[in-house]
Enzyme design. Sequence first.
Site, short mmCIF file in Angstrom:
data_model
loop_
_atom_site.label_atom_id
_atom_site.label_comp_id
_atom_site.label_asym_id
_atom_site.label_seq_id
_atom_site.Cartn_x
_atom_site.Cartn_y
_atom_site.Cartn_z
N LYS A 29 15.39 29.66 20.77
CA LYS A 29 15.89 30.07 19.53
C LYS A 29 14.68 30.29 18.48
CE LYS A 29 19.57 30.21 16.06
NZ LYS A 29 20.64 29.27 15.49
N SER B 24 24.95 32.10 15.53
CA SER B 24 23.66 32.96 15.15
C SER B 24 22.81 32.93 16.31
CB SER B 24 23.07 32.30 14.02
OG SER B 24 22.95 31.00 14.09
N SER C 162 27.22 28.02 15.69
CA SER C 162 26.17 28.76 16.25
C SER C 162 25.57 28.67 17.79
CB SER C 162 24.80 28.99 15.39
OG SER C 162 25.19 29.83 14.36
#
Length: 490
Positions: A81, A156, A180
């Site tokens: 990420k 997210s 997330s």
Amino acid sequence: MSGGLTALGAAEIASRVAARTLSAEDVARAHLDRLALLEPKLDAFLQPLPERALARARQLDAELAAGRPAPPLAGVPLAVKDVLDIEGLATTCGSRILESYRPPFTATAVQRLEAAGAIVIGKTNMDEFAMGSSTENSAYKKTRNPWDLDRVPGGSSGGSAAAVAAGIAPIALGSDTGGSIRQPAAFCGIVGLKPTYGRVSRYGLVAFASSLDQVGPFTRSVEDAARVATSLCGWDAQDATSARQAVPDFEAALREDVKGLRIGVPWAFLEKGVDAAVMERFRAALAAFEAAGARVVDVALPHAPHAIATYYIVATAEASSNLARYDGVRYGRRAAAAGLRKMYGDTRDAGFGPEVKRRIILGTFVLSSGYYDAYYRRAQQVRTLIRRDFDAAFAACDVIATPTSPAPAFRLGEKTGDPLQMYLEDIFTVPANLAGLPGLSLPCGFTAGLPVGLQLLARSFDEAMLFRAGAAYQRVTDHHRQSPPLGEQS
Ligand code: GLN
């Protein structure tokens, strides 16, 4: 996913690379090819890293050929990420304001997995500064759910979840402040672990809400999650909030059964607003645990219904403070303006997207002198009550189970007009962040072709319990073996 190299799990890849029946280079190439093939459909990556990945894979192959003992994740492709720093590479956090930022160091989480033999194949898309539940708040692109390209992958960490579900990488890293990792894992039909607060170093993780943020893995099986967690967890001198707590052999926990285990279900908390099909899958999962010898007991989390309100005060307060550093002086982008104040203002106005601005304004408000007692202090008090509810519940059970999300993946654009609706997505995931507890989401079936997630929570630092219960569940079910209908061969 086809039956080729991209269908293999991390443990399988590592053992074949260790035995040298498979080269890390071939593994990397297969996954990079799949990335190139599927990226136009999924938009999961902000930065593919083919040259870096192939160079590292070749280097690992050469070291193994020279007799270096094989590390536990030898040759395993890893997606990261874009909230985690990698030295010299753009780390945007999904934001325009960090477009030109190149960190001078690598996050401990990434460095540990690379030291364990993992090969980073790219950096993944995310909601700007990890604020969101759909990855639609990225300043760059909207990632799509591999199970239905018209739907969101969750957020997210949506890029990482989509990459693992689509077979682009067997493992990925995400961050979980209010759900997330677990919610996108549920939406994409994979496994996601939020470790205990303090379990994984956050050195090199761009901060959102410092009392809530944790780094954790996405995988397709609980076995792989245990393998990754063993390399990922542990104290780090670079992170003062990381815990000096021994890391047990998580893979040993996979072999234990669940006979006599007490699974607590907060039935009253689940009463409101869970999709009927999700509830049905959840009950079926509980029945599978009972058939394996576990006992389902009722537990109370009386303050959990206040978790969303509490979270959106604590998280925005901390975010408003953490994001004050993006002022055009120290990081990334700077607006051309005459005068310092105007430069600050213009930089932040052009650099931050609407959701980030909304959070900064909310956070500044709840911390302001006139409202501090009414909002921020009150939220901290409720947070304590939520934590005490868990302490009481865990006196009567070993694991707590809930659906991960009230409903499966929603359509792109469905909730962007209504931030409050989007926030309600997190009702079952935020309590664990407020209490600092570890949580695991794993696939527990489908509704209308969309995956449904089961969330398991355990006592602090008892990730082993999650692996034990999750592995027992995966032994008697095959939801985690399904792959999305992408219709591609590679
Ligand atoms: N969806 C939650 C939020 O928008 C959680 C995000 C996260 O865990 N990073 O804040």
